[in-house]
Design an enzyme around this catalytic site. Structure first.
Site, mmCIF file in Angstrom:
data_model
loop_
_atom_site.group_PDB
_atom_site.id
_atom_site.type_symbol
_atom_site.label_atom_id
_atom_site.label_comp_id
_atom_site.label_asym_id
_atom_site.label_seq_id
_atom_site.Cartn_x
_atom_site.Cartn_y
_atom_site.Cartn_z
ATOM 1 N N ARG A 147 1.038 -1.234 0.039
ATOM 2 C CA ARG A 147 -0.021 -0.171 -0.240
ATOM 3 C C ARG A 147 0.576 1.364 0.150
ATOM 4 O O ARG A 147 2.332 1.052 -0.225
ATOM 5 C CB ARG A 147 -0.648 0.137 1.385
ATOM 6 C CG ARG A 147 -1.761 -1.242 1.292
ATOM 7 C CD ARG A 147 -2.858 -1.191 2.571
ATOM 8 N NE ARG A 147 -3.738 -2.441 1.741
ATOM 9 C CZ ARG A 147 -4.906 -2.445 2.303
ATOM 10 N NH1 ARG A 147 -4.649 -1.644 3.806
ATOM 11 N NH2 ARG A 147 -5.785 -3.541 2.352
ATOM 12 N N LYS A 187 -3.023 -6.965 2.608
ATOM 13 C CA LYS A 187 -2.226 -6.066 2.918
ATOM 14 C C LYS A 187 -1.122 -6.214 3.270
ATOM 15 O O LYS A 187 -0.648 -7.278 3.955
ATOM 16 C CB LYS A 187 -2.517 -5.008 3.222
ATOM 17 C CG LYS A 187 -3.167 -4.879 4.381
ATOM 18 C CD LYS A 187 -3.857 -4.017 5.947
ATOM 19 C CE LYS A 187 -4.334 -4.523 7.051
ATOM 20 N NZ LYS A 187 -4.862 -3.856 8.082
ATOM 21 N N LYS A 238 2.317 -3.060 4.120
ATOM 22 C CA LYS A 238 3.325 -1.593 4.274
ATOM 23 C C LYS A 238 4.075 -1.530 4.697
ATOM 24 O O LYS A 238 4.936 -2.528 5.019
ATOM 25 C CB LYS A 238 1.983 -1.293 5.649
ATOM 26 C CG LYS A 238 1.008 -1.538 5.402
ATOM 27 C CD LYS A 238 0.089 -1.247 6.567
ATOM 28 C CE LYS A 238 -1.654 -1.259 6.415
ATOM 29 N NZ LYS A 238 -2.044 -0.422 8.035
ATOM 30 N N CYS A 268 -9.739 6.848 14.471
ATOM 31 C CA CYS A 268 -9.678 6.047 12.697
ATOM 32 C C CYS A 268 -11.154 6.641 12.747
ATOM 33 O O CYS A 268 -11.937 7.952 13.143
ATOM 34 C CB CYS A 268 -10.311 4.744 13.091
ATOM 35 S SG CYS A 268 -10.984 4.406 13.789
ATOM 36 N N CYS A 311 -17.584 3.277 8.077
ATOM 37 C CA CYS A 311 -16.748 2.100 7.898
ATOM 38 C C CYS A 311 -17.954 1.035 8.657
ATOM 39 O O CYS A 311 -18.061 0.754 9.806
ATOM 40 C CB CYS A 311 -15.546 2.437 8.907
ATOM 41 S SG CYS A 311 -14.461 1.101 8.999
ATOM 42 N N CYS A 334 -12.537 0.069 15.444
ATOM 43 C CA CYS A 334 -13.088 -2.243 15.360
ATOM 44 C C CYS A 334 -11.029 -2.192 15.747
ATOM 45 O O CYS A 334 -10.060 -1.392 15.903
ATOM 46 C CB CYS A 334 -12.807 -2.284 14.431
ATOM 47 S SG CYS A 334 -11.903 -2.602 13.040
ATOM 48 N N CYS A 385 -6.172 0.625 12.514
ATOM 49 C CA CYS A 385 -5.791 2.390 11.380
ATOM 50 C C CYS A 385 -5.837 3.085 12.659
ATOM 51 O O CYS A 385 -5.157 3.689 11.818
ATOM 52 C CB CYS A 385 -8.136 2.310 10.829
ATOM 53 S SG CYS A 385 -8.086 1.099 9.753
#
Length: 576
Positions: free
Chosen positions: A156, A220, A222, A440, A446, A485, A489
């Site tokens: 990402r 994902k 990073k 976040c 979301c 959650c 993030c």
């Protein structure tokens, strides 16, 4: 090309059924799916379940307004679908011309009109209707902005320290971060086919992904670059963090930290946040080669059966650090040297004016929750537009949701200051506590949100400020983060006091991280409501104010005093 993974040393995944996401990627025709057909259907505002997964690779998330979901369901209406678009901006650098285009499309093509700065050092739009997707993609493309691979099972947006003081090193690191980002872009032309010209491409078009294969990564990925002593990108939130080593006035190379990540799953103690392992030092010329080797090992050895355990951190835990590192050295032909000494002294951003060694000024603006919009009495979005019209340098998005007006000449400083103050972008009453708090997005958009975060944080900070004042430490702060959650993030799993959403109005409390961002906090209390949260905060801040050692941070105090045990091995120590 059909994906043929190299076997991992433990063979523990042999024979396991693949997750459905692997099917979706395999059948996607290199991330096209049936997205083009769905874009032609303007009756239904969303995409099919398979395409919902595929549009993530193009930087999109399908969402709906959860504040309205219940009422619409009662009326037998579909959810009010809209989309989040996250841009790719390696290192977070943006020109004034680009900002004006970003501002224009936020106003003209989204339902909310805001620009949201993210913890991945970029911006995102919320509230885009399906009919506006192609116009936004094409408008951003006009000024050199895309959103390819800002989500999905790929590398990402690449982060880079925003430090404007060490300007010659920042420029060198930024160029390397940008090259790394470009290196890991896809080979497929599906993005351009779908969004930039709208042409449908035949499903049998011959294409390949030499690095990613046709199923891309297990999850994902990073990558980040950071320059001590400022840990402004949170090194323990990334699959790879390159820590710059400067000797005798030269950036000589990087320590390579591998296998960090903050997400976990409620009720599944196999999952947990994890710090990175320091694999060792490499020459700066070897960064991309080492990155590719690490990515390829994760591509081949990562868990494609259980997405809860598919991140790099779990691959390393499963096969062992020594085996993973040896495989990286074998694939790259590069041997890690002994790690070089470095020290992080602080994180976050230095708010206000700073003069760089290039004799230019840099103004870091605190943007609460990263939300740029015209609020009553604080027309932030208008202010940024006016600054962009006159600014001759660049803008830098930080990994802490703030924005730097960088490269301001001495003669232009007063004008930038005036515009920032007039529009509420720069204030004199900003507390250290508010500067060091972050959340976040969470509700209402979301789909993963379990509890409030962005809408909850400002009021919570005000109450914490009151507690600090009550105990005579108003000039102090604790690193406070709220995430709706457990996906990470808002990076609550690197906070001194973190809240992780568990349900409406309820959070797990994490306690015991440190100011430098080098320690994972421990689960202190589960499923706490607001009364419990405030009672715990008041009691803990009171004790810290009276019992701490000189210059002892809040998180260090909670560990030293035995309020929580230090998290040494997260898989063992993270949970209460």
């Amino acid at each position: 090309m059909s994906y043929q993974p190299k076997p991992s040393p433990d063979n523990s995944l042999d024979g396991r059924a693949l997750s459905d996401n692997e099917r979706i990627k395999t059948e996607s025709n290199f991330l096209r799916g049936t997205i083009a057909e769905a874009l032609d259907d303007q009756v239904y505002g969303g995409f099919s379940p398979d395409d919902i997964q595929l549009i993530k690779f193009h930087g999109l998330y399908q969402q709906d307004d959860r504040d309205l979901r219940g009422e619409r369901k009662k009326q037998k209406l579909d959810p009010r679908h809209s989309f989040l678009l996250r841009a790719r901006m390696p290192g977070g650098i943006c020109t004034p011309e680009q900002w004006l285009q970003i501002d224009k499309y936020a106003q003209e093509r989204t339902m909310v009109g805001s620009i949201r700065l993210t913890t991945r050092q970029t911006f995102q739009y919320h509230g885009i209707l399906k009919r506006n997707l192609r116009p936004i993609f094409q408008g951003l493309d006009e000024v050199g902005i895309d959103s390819i691979f800002t989500a999905g099972d790929v590398n990402r947006n690449t982060l880079c320290t925003s430090n404007p003081v060490e300007s010659e090193f920042h420029a060198e690191m930024y160029e390397l971060a940008k090259q790394t980002s470009e290196h890991f872009l896809p080979n497929t032309k599906g993005f351009a086919d779908l969004w930039l010209n709208g042409e449908k491409v035949a499903s049998n078009e011959a294409e390949s992904e030499p690095l990613y294969s046709n199923v891309y990564l297990p999850r994902k990925f990073k990558i980040a670059f950071v320059m001590p002593p400022q840990n402004d990108i949170d090194v323990h939130a990334n699959d790879i963090s390159f820590v710059a080593i400067v000797r005798d006035g030269e950036l000589v190379g990087y320590n390579v930290l591998v296998g960090a990540g903050l997400g976990h799953t409620h009720g599944d103690k196999r999952t947990h946040p994890r710090k990175a392992d320091d694999f060792g030092f490499i020459d700066k010329k070897d960064v991309i080669a080492i990155s590719e080797a690490i990515v390829s090992v994760q591509r081949d050895w990562g868990n494609r059966s259980d997405r809860h355990l598919s991140k790099t951190k779990y691959t390393i835990e499963r096969v062992g650090v020594a085996a993973f590192k040896a495989e990286v050295e074998g694939r790259s032909g590069i041997t890690f040297a002994e790690s070089q000494d470095y020290k992080f002294e602080y994180r976050g951003d230095r708010i206000g004016w700073i003069k760089g060694i290039d004799k230019k000024w840099h103004l870091t603006l605190f943007i609460e929750n990263g939300r740029i919009l015209d609020f009553p009495g604080k027309p932030l979005k208008t202010g940024m537009r006016e600054i962009a019209k006159v600014h001759k340098g660049d803008f830098r998005f930080t990994a802490n949701q703030n924005l730097i007006v960088a490269g301001v000449a001495e003669k232009d400083k007063a004008k930038i200051e005036q515009l920032a103050v007039e529009h509420g972008l720069k204030t004199e009453d900003l507390s250290k506590q508010r500067e060091n708090s972050m959340a976040c997005v969470s509700f209402p958009t979301c789909p993963l949100a379990m509890a409030e975060a962005e809408r909850y944080l400002p009021g919570l900070v005000t109450q914490v400020e009151g507690m600090l004042d009550k105990y005579g430490v108003a000039d102090e702060h604790l690193v406070l983060r709220v995430t709706g959650c457990p996906n990470g993030c808002g990076r609550a799993a690197l906070a001194e006091f973190g809240l992780v959403g568990k349900g409406p109005g309820r959070y797990n409390i994490l306690l015991g991280g440190n100011r430098e961002g080098t320690r994972i906090p421990k689960t202190y209390l589960e499923n706490a409501d607001e009364t419990q949260i405030l009672d715990e905060l008041d009691s803990l801040i009171g004790r810290w104010a009276t019992e701490r050692n000189p210059n002892e941070g809040f998180g260090d105090f909670t560990v030293r005093s035995g309020i929580v045990e230090e998290v040494v091995v997260a898989s063992r120590d993270f949970y209460a």
